[in-house]
Each structure stands twice: as C-alpha cells, then as structure tokens.
Enzyme design. Structure first.
Site, short mmCIF file in Angstrom:
data_model
loop_
_atom_site.label_atom_id
_atom_site.label_comp_id
_atom_site.label_asym_id
_atom_site.label_seq_id
_atom_site.Cartn_x
_atom_site.Cartn_y
_atom_site.Cartn_z
N GLU A 13 -3.24 -6.77 -7.92
CA GLU A 13 -2.40 -6.50 -6.33
C GLU A 13 -1.19 -7.51 -5.97
O GLU A 13 -2.15 -8.44 -5.52
CB GLU A 13 -3.24 -5.43 -5.20
CG GLU A 13 -2.55 -5.14 -4.31
CD GLU A 13 -3.46 -4.22 -3.29
OE1 GLU A 13 -2.96 -3.65 -2.76
OE2 GLU A 13 -4.31 -4.58 -3.70
N LYS A 25 1.81 1.52 -4.84
CA LYS A 25 0.69 2.61 -4.32
C LYS A 25 0.64 3.90 -3.54
O LYS A 25 1.52 4.00 -3.03
CB LYS A 25 -0.17 1.13 -4.20
CG LYS A 25 -1.17 1.39 -3.08
CD LYS A 25 -2.29 0.08 -2.22
CE LYS A 25 -3.43 0.20 -2.15
NZ LYS A 25 -3.60 -1.38 -1.62
N CYS A 49 -5.39 -0.82 -6.65
CA CYS A 49 -7.11 -0.57 -5.19
C CYS A 49 -6.85 0.64 -5.02
O CYS A 49 -7.81 1.13 -5.78
CB CYS A 49 -6.29 -1.71 -3.95
SG CYS A 49 -7.48 -1.87 -3.37
#
Length: 158
Positions: free
Chosen positions: A41, A111, A147
């Site tokens: 990330e 994300k 994540c």
C-alpha cells in the site's frame, strides 16, 4: 500464475528511491519466473504521507513517477500510490493500487474501507471506492484489495 510478494520499507516522499526499489524487486521476481509482482500500500510515495497528500505537486509527482515506472517495469505489477479521483465528488484523491502491464497502467482499484481508529485518519485525505472491480490478466480474474479491504467488513464491525 506465479505471484511474487515484494515488500520493502518505502521512504515517504522519496519517489526516485522507492521507484528504484520497485524496479529492482520486480526485475528479481521476473528473473525467478513470477507472472505478477505485488507491492504494498502506497509504496510509491511511502506510507503514510499525511499532509503531503494535500499538496497538488505531491499528487502530480505520484502520477508522473507511476507513468515513468510503467515504462520500465519488466513484469505485470501491482503498485500502491496516491491517485486522483475522477468522479469529482468528495475528496479529490484516493489510496490506489495500479496494475502496470505492457508499459502502462491497465487497471486501478481504490481502497474501500478507510481506517479512522488509533493513529489512522485516512478519511481525512482519501475518497473511498464505492465498489470492488475485477480485471482479466493472462486468463485469470484479478481482484485487488488494499489493506483493510482484505480483512475487515464494514457491515460486521459497527
């Protein structure tokens, strides 16, 4: 498909250094027969850049460096970076992962679940994705999660 996980400790704001590490690790993975390399990330700009994300020049540098990286990377790779949001509503940037293949960015995923607990305040900076997408790569369907999107569930954790 052989997938290489390429982890290193990126330095916030060191675009040239982080790109160099990405290129080196992708070359090693390619030599070892990997068909896809997965990086962490925000590895291009470094995690977590905090208020640097509010500087247009920082975001522009992300895009410019990603384009330069795409031209050089020897194997399909997923690279985390801070990128612009095209929909024009909410925040102007997102925490993104780019799939680089054949000299260009062929797919991006933002994300979805942005943490706001403990030391995290991602909603301050990023626009969350509204959905997950898939992309066909070498006959496989590829879904990219970043994540929290992998292990958290906004409907389960109130």
């Amino acid at each position: 498909m052989k997938i290489a996980l390429a982890q290193f400790n990126p330095t916030v704001g060191d675009f040239a250094g982080n790109s160099s590490r990405i290129l080196s690790l992708s070359a090693q993975a390619h030599e070892r027969g990997a068909g896809l390399v997965v990086f962490s990330e925000l590895c291009l700009c470094g995690y977590f850049p905090l208020d640097l994300l509010e500087r247009p020049a920082f975001i522009e540098r992300n895009h410019r460096q990603l384009k330069e990286l795409a031209a050089k990377i020897p194997v399909p790779s997923i690279v985390g970076y801070a990128g612009r949001v095209k929909n024009g509503t909410g925040k102007s940037i997102a925490n993104k992962a780019a799939l680089i293949c054949a000299g260009r960015v062929v797919f991006e995923q933002s994300k979805m679940l942005l943490p706001t607990y403990d030391v995290f305040d991602e909603t301050r900076y990023f626009q969350p994705a509204d959905r997950q997408y898939v992309f066909g790569l070498n006959g496989e369907q590829l879904g990219i999660t970043i994540c929290e999107d992998v292990w958290n569930d906004k409907n389960f954790w109130a």
